[in-house]
Design an enzyme around this catalytic site. Structure first.
Site, PDB file in Angstrom:
ATOM      1  N   SER A  49       0.903  -1.463   0.137  1.00 34.18           N
ATOM      2  CA  SER A  49       0.043  -0.090  -0.028  1.00 34.18           C
ATOM      3  C   SER A  49       1.077   1.331  -0.118  1.00 34.18           C
ATOM      4  CB  SER A  49      -0.913   0.110   1.267  1.00 34.18           C
ATOM      5  OG  SER A  49      -0.101   0.321   2.461  1.00 34.18           O
ATOM      6  N   ASP A  81      -1.150  -1.835  -3.991  1.00 33.35           N
ATOM      7  CA  ASP A  81      -2.654  -1.655  -3.480  1.00 33.35           C
ATOM      8  C   ASP A  81      -3.082  -0.190  -3.432  1.00 33.35           C
ATOM      9  OD1 ASP A  81      -4.564  -2.761  -2.263  1.00 33.35           O
ATOM     10  OD2 ASP A  81      -3.938  -2.509  -0.295  1.00 33.35           O
ATOM     11  N   ASP A 103      -6.864   3.185  -7.673  1.00 35.27           N
ATOM     12  CA  ASP A 103      -7.905   3.407  -6.973  1.00 35.27           C
ATOM     13  C   ASP A 103      -8.472   4.795  -7.358  1.00 35.27           C
ATOM     14  OD1 ASP A 103     -10.201   3.950  -5.230  1.00 35.27           O
ATOM     15  OD2 ASP A 103      -8.992   3.467  -3.588  1.00 35.27           O
ATOM     16  N   GLU A 133     -11.342   0.218  -9.031  1.00 30.72           N
ATOM     17  CA  GLU A 133     -12.299   0.053  -8.038  1.00 30.72           C
ATOM     18  C   GLU A 133     -13.623   0.924  -8.542  1.00 30.72           C
ATOM     19  OE1 GLU A 133     -11.118   0.257  -3.967  1.00 30.72           O
ATOM     20  OE2 GLU A 133     -12.774   1.294  -3.376  1.00 30.72           O
ATOM     21  N   HIS A 173     -12.337  -1.633   4.862  1.00 29.02           N
ATOM     22  CA  HIS A 173     -10.908  -1.837   5.354  1.00 29.02           C
ATOM     23  C   HIS A 173     -10.890  -1.730   6.878  1.00 29.02           C
ATOM     24  CE1 HIS A 173      -9.932  -0.331   1.170  1.00 29.02           C
ATOM     25  NE2 HIS A 173      -9.690  -1.541   1.336  1.00 29.02           N
ATOM     26  N   GLY A 174      -9.968  -2.292   7.308  1.00 33.31           N
ATOM     27  CA  GLY A 174      -9.809  -2.190   8.828  1.00 33.31           C
ATOM     28  C   GLY A 174     -10.551  -3.591   9.180  1.00 33.31           C
ATOM     29  N   ALA A 202     -11.071  -8.025   3.478  1.00 34.03           N
ATOM     30  CA  ALA A 202     -11.686  -9.274   3.984  1.00 34.03           C
ATOM     31  C   ALA A 202     -11.473  -9.881   5.218  1.00 34.03           C
ATOM     32  CB  ALA A 202     -11.215 -10.409   2.901  1.00 34.03           C
ATOM     33  N   ASP A 224      -5.066  -7.455   4.646  1.00 35.39           N
ATOM     34  CA  ASP A 224      -4.120  -6.519   5.313  1.00 35.39           C
ATOM     35  C   ASP A 224      -4.375  -6.755   6.888  1.00 35.39           C
ATOM     36  OD1 ASP A 224      -2.223  -4.514   5.787  1.00 35.39           O
ATOM     37  OD2 ASP A 224      -3.126  -2.966   4.493  1.00 35.39           O
TER      38      ASP A 224
HETATM   39 ZN    ZN Z   1      -8.204  -2.343  -0.288  1.00 34.79          ZN
END
Ligand code: ZN
Length: 276
Positions: A49, A81, A103, A133, A173-174, A202, A224
């Site tokens: 990232s 990413d 993105d 995305e 995310h997170g 995920a 991640d």
């Molecule tokens: Zn992502």
């Protein structure tokens, strides 16, 4: 070996399994991911990232991954990413990345399409696949996601030429709490396009939803947060039990083993084990 992500993800799409795309920011996580992929005979994507790139330094991080990938027994792709700028995409391509995600989901649809098209052209000029995305992936507990509109899918894929499409179908995310996926929405999206779909965020999604999603076109699953959590938990547990240990190499080897175990479990869940 270092390869592009295209062939492995398209094979996964056709075979109804998914390639694990695991984020790293250092030597230890990188080695643990590759060790897991080798143990499970799985093709794998190692992802960086912008924050990881900033932390480690771009040349250093890319250098570690390329070196480890090249001597690996399994196919490994080096992935960007959430590239937010075309300048970063260009830097990655110069450094030998074999997989790109641009993105543009923070822009409106028209600008997302224009910018993503440019990123795709830059990547394809180097024979590297590019993910886009559509919709917006929020961060758990902070900014809410905007789900992918299935009516935008055909237009976006055709106008941009993306190889893979990241969709927003309920994950964030997170590590959120039990983020159920909108399987009906995924079905609609999957009926619009044959290209591999990508599940981000995920870490907080229940395993049964991940499995269901893989049957419906998800062919790349990004992890991640849970890798970082596994790192910290492993470190804390080991130091609590071994307060006298003074050698970082002994400590980090134990942490790497924990990460490897976690990644192997994900690879088996995604069904990408024994594919090499
Ligand atoms: Zn992502």
């Amino acid at each position: 070996m270092l390869v592009t992500s295209k062939e492995m993800v398209y094979h996964a799409r056709a075979g109804k399994y998914a390639i694990g795309c695991f984020n790293t920011s250092d030597l230890e996580i990188t080695k643990a991911i590759i060790a897991a992929a080798e143990a499970q005979k799985a093709p794998v994507i190692i992802s960086t990232s912008p924050k990881a790139i900033e932390y480690a330094g771009h040349e250093v991080l890319a250098g570690i991954i390329k070196e480890e990938a090249t001597k690996s027994k399994v196919p490994v792709a080096l992935h960007l990413d959430h590239g937010l700028t075309l300048a970063l995409v260009e830097d990655c391509l110069k450094l030998g990345y074999t997989s790109i995600m641009f993105d543009g989901s923070g822009s409106d649809l028209e600008h997302n399409e224009i910018l993503t098209r440019q990123a795709v052209e830059m990547a394809h000029a180097k024979k590297v696949p590019c993910e886009g995305e559509l919709g917006f992936l929020g961060k758990a507990g902070q900014n809410p996601s905007k789900l992918t509109n299935p009516d935008d899918v055909i237009g976006f894929v055709q106008k941009t030429g993306v190889d893979f499409l990241a969709v927003s179908i309920g994950s964030e995310h997170g590590h959120g709490e039990n983020e159920a996926l909108d399987i009906k929405l995924l079905k609609k999206i999957n009926s619009q396009t044959g290209i591999p779909l990508v599940l981000h965020g995920a870490s907080g999604v229940p395993d049964k939803d991940i499995k269901e999603a893989i049957k419906l076109g998800i062919a790349k699953v990004n992890i991640d947060t849970d890798i970082r959590h596994t790192f910290v938990r492993g470190l804390r547990d080991f130091l609590d039990k071994n307060p006298k240990e003074k050698d970082p190499r002994e400590i980090l080897t134990k942490v790497m083993n924990e990460i490897q175990k976690y990644v192997e479990g994900r690879i088996k869940l995604f069904g990408s084990n024994n594919r090499v």
